[in-house]
Design a protein around this motif. Sequence first.
Motif, short mmCIF file in Angstrom:
data_model
loop_
_atom_site.label_atom_id
_atom_site.label_comp_id
_atom_site.label_asym_id
_atom_site.label_seq_id
_atom_site.Cartn_x
_atom_site.Cartn_y
_atom_site.Cartn_z
N ARG A 280 0.82 -1.21 0.00
CA ARG A 280 0.00 0.00 0.00
C ARG A 280 0.85 1.26 0.00
NH1 ARG A 280 -5.32 1.29 0.96
NH2 ARG A 280 -5.83 -0.91 1.18
N GLN A 281 2.10 1.17 0.43
CA GLN A 281 2.98 2.33 0.45
C GLN A 281 3.72 2.53 -0.86
OE1 GLN A 281 5.55 1.76 3.82
NE2 GLN A 281 3.90 1.90 5.32
N HIS A 282 3.58 1.59 -1.79
CA HIS A 282 4.26 1.69 -3.08
C HIS A 282 3.49 2.66 -3.98
CE1 HIS A 282 6.36 0.62 -6.74
NE2 HIS A 282 7.15 -0.20 -6.07
N PRO A 283 4.12 3.70 -4.52
CA PRO A 283 3.37 4.71 -5.26
C PRO A 283 2.91 4.29 -6.64
CG PRO A 283 5.70 5.24 -5.30
CD PRO A 283 5.56 4.04 -4.40
N THR A 284 3.56 3.29 -7.25
CA THR A 284 3.22 2.94 -8.63
C THR A 284 2.80 1.49 -8.80
OG1 THR A 284 5.55 2.42 -9.12
CG2 THR A 284 4.81 4.68 -9.53
N ILE A 285 2.53 0.76 -7.72
CA ILE A 285 2.06 -0.61 -7.85
C ILE A 285 0.67 -0.59 -8.48
CG2 ILE A 285 1.09 -0.62 -5.52
CD1 ILE A 285 1.75 -3.58 -5.34
N SER A 286 0.38 -1.54 -9.35
CA SER A 286 -0.93 -1.59 -9.97
C SER A 286 -1.98 -1.97 -8.94
CB SER A 286 -0.94 -2.60 -11.13
OG SER A 286 -0.76 -3.91 -10.63
N LEU A 287 -3.19 -1.45 -9.11
CA LEU A 287 -4.25 -1.75 -8.16
C LEU A 287 -4.63 -3.23 -8.19
CD1 LEU A 287 -6.57 1.34 -8.49
CD2 LEU A 287 -5.13 0.72 -6.57
N LYS A 288 -4.47 -3.85 -9.35
CA LYS A 288 -4.75 -5.28 -9.43
C LYS A 288 -3.82 -6.07 -8.52
CE LYS A 288 -4.68 -9.15 -12.67
NZ LYS A 288 -4.42 -9.59 -14.06
N GLU A 289 -2.53 -5.78 -8.56
CA GLU A 289 -1.57 -6.50 -7.71
C GLU A 289 -1.77 -6.13 -6.25
OE1 GLU A 289 3.24 -7.36 -7.31
OE2 GLU A 289 2.51 -5.78 -8.64
N LEU A 290 -2.05 -4.87 -5.98
CA LEU A 290 -2.28 -4.44 -4.60
C LEU A 290 -3.45 -5.18 -3.99
CD1 LEU A 290 -1.85 -2.56 -2.17
CD2 LEU A 290 -3.25 -0.85 -3.35
N LYS A 291 -4.55 -5.27 -4.73
CA LYS A 291 -5.71 -5.97 -4.20
C LYS A 291 -5.43 -7.46 -4.03
CE LYS A 291 -10.57 -6.94 -5.01
NZ LYS A 291 -11.74 -6.82 -5.90
N TYR A 292 -4.70 -8.05 -4.97
CA TYR A 292 -4.40 -9.48 -4.88
C TYR A 292 -3.58 -9.79 -3.63
CZ TYR A 292 -1.91 -13.83 -5.78
OH TYR A 292 -1.35 -15.08 -5.65
N ILE A 293 -2.57 -8.99 -3.36
CA ILE A 293 -1.71 -9.24 -2.20
C ILE A 293 -2.50 -9.05 -0.91
CG2 ILE A 293 0.32 -8.44 -0.95
CD1 ILE A 293 1.58 -7.70 -3.61
N GLU A 294 -3.22 -7.94 -0.80
CA GLU A 294 -3.92 -7.65 0.45
C GLU A 294 -5.07 -8.61 0.68
OE1 GLU A 294 -4.97 -3.56 0.72
OE2 GLU A 294 -2.90 -2.94 1.14
N LYS A 295 -5.79 -8.97 -0.38
CA LYS A 295 -6.89 -9.92 -0.21
C LYS A 295 -6.37 -11.30 0.19
CE LYS A 295 -11.00 -9.03 -1.95
NZ LYS A 295 -12.28 -9.01 -1.21
N SER A 296 -5.25 -11.73 -0.39
CA SER A 296 -4.73 -13.06 -0.09
C SER A 296 -4.16 -13.14 1.32
CB SER A 296 -3.65 -13.45 -1.10
OG SER A 296 -2.57 -12.53 -1.05
N LEU A 297 -3.57 -12.05 1.80
CA LEU A 297 -3.02 -12.04 3.15
C LEU A 297 -4.11 -11.91 4.20
CD1 LEU A 297 0.14 -9.81 2.68
CD2 LEU A 297 0.07 -12.27 2.98
N GLY A 298 -5.18 -11.17 3.88
CA GLY A 298 -6.29 -11.03 4.81
C GLY A 298 -5.88 -10.38 6.12
#
Length: 612
Positions: A280-298
């Motif tokens: 979430r602190q990465h300024p240019t990470i794609s929202l698709k990857e951001l959601k995938y990581i955060e959703k999988s970690l829960g």
Amino acid sequence: MAAFAGLKDRAANVFGGMRFEKFEMPKHGYDQVDGHGMSTGGGGGSGDGSKGYEGADDGGADSPMSFEEIERPPLRHIDKYVRAECPCIKTTRFTIALMTCLGFIISFGMRCNMGMAKLQFENATVKYNWTVAMESAVDSSFFWGYLVTQVPGGFLASMFPANRIFGTAIACSSFLNLLVPGAMALHPVVLIMVRVLQGLVEGVTYPACHGIWRFWAPPLERSRLATMAFSGSYAGVVIGMPMSGILTGWISWHAPFFFYGLCGITWYCFWLWLSFEKPRQHPTISLKELKYIEKSLGDSVSLPMPKISTTPWRAMATSMPVYAIIVANFCRSWNFYLLVLYQSAYLKHSFDFKIEETGILGALPHLLMTIIVPFGGMLADYLRKSGLMTTTNVRKLFNCGGFGLEGFFFLVVAHSTSAMGAVTALTLGVAFSGFAISGYNVNHLDIAPRYASILMGMSNGIGTIAGLICPIAIDHLTRGQPKSCWSTVFMIAATVHLVGITFYGIFASGELQPWAEPTIEEQKAWDPMASGYEKETTFNDAANGSGGAAMAASGPYMDPSAQINATKTVSYGAVSHVAGNPFAYPNVINEEPVQPEAKDSYLHGNPDERSY
């Protein structure tokens, strides 16, 4: 939808020179959504980024509404010109893995510099009249500091951003590597002090790496990402040995220290640019990857990191599976540091190889090991997923098999009389030991995933003791008789592996240990749905027929999410009084419509009933 698509095409033509990330979405009426400029009006306004993400599913699990109000950090000045990503890697998390791998390559490459420099000291042009005790102290001084910061490194990575801890450690060690030639010219004691400081800062790298993957590695990719990162420690030896030998032979013994020092500082500049503590602190990470990581970690990242007071030290100290990992780490570290520090000396003294040749031939075993390590990880996961073997049996098979094969080929090396036979046996032995990494080195995550970084620090710290003892023992064995003693050295190495096979085969386990589970108090501290919170509010089911029936059937403290799902009609705030709850009214408020029922005949009713 056609108008929406046309508007999007015109906007794409206008901004055709700019790069935007796109991601595929399920077809809920939207073909594609721009990943950077997304803002829909369902929720409107600005708000807390975490809240926006937690409420992502309100508009559909994967609809554009699910990305509302994700607060993105502002772009840094450099990000306006060059995106913080590696062009050849599609995802940000694998960019982090690659940079971590390069960090370990530099870290372990620096450990090969001293071994090559000592071979050059034997020439008449460069001579340091060190005693056996002083030479042993110089060789082992790095591990004095390395041992101290192993366990504290795990807690340090939980208090501060783990990526900054890891990067700063590599940068400081690289700077100290630049000081080694000058310290050697001053006095051996100064050299020992510099190497102790190097060990202190590098001792936190392995625990900090676990802290990085806590936020960046989805559960189904942890093995892959961690293997990619840790393989840098073996690739570092593959590159470091020939590089140090070539630089020493062609230029001088100073060259490897300066080369790796500058490489480490250069790497740190790229690390500061590309790495972040959390996605979430990465300024240019794609929202698709951001959601995938955060959703999988829960919620796993919400669980507080262990503290010194909450860590079950007594249970760890009496757990035999923990001791099995520690013993295996000690045995592996003994032979690893034996090869890193003395493999070139063995080839030079026993078979009269040149310094450049010892570096190249010494790197060959570690090159094959670098290939086998990830292959062993995939094979171990296949055996577990297919149900052919239990986790415990897989860990024992790979660890004992890797140690056994390396020990067997060490016996062949001890009795070899030809250079070809010795190099072949040495190469095969070290290569097959790569299977053991899928045994003890990942066993921490099996028995205690929550305390994996602490267990890594403990086992790696005990393993570092092997790095302290091994140089002292080898220096005393090889002093004065450099050829005849190497048979004894490799016999001892094979015996060490035999001890590790026996102990690990008896006491190792792949099952989650009872003491590794979080306590009830710790669960309540982070879980807002814990039992201590369920009793604070209840739903008034007087006006809700089916919802009230569900509540009555499930008891007064039904799970809140189930209550919401069971409620069929919308409630506007009928809340029963609860003592100590400042948000509850003292009396029950009857549910009322927001506005009177519509009676206009010209607008409501069927077409025949309307009046115009």
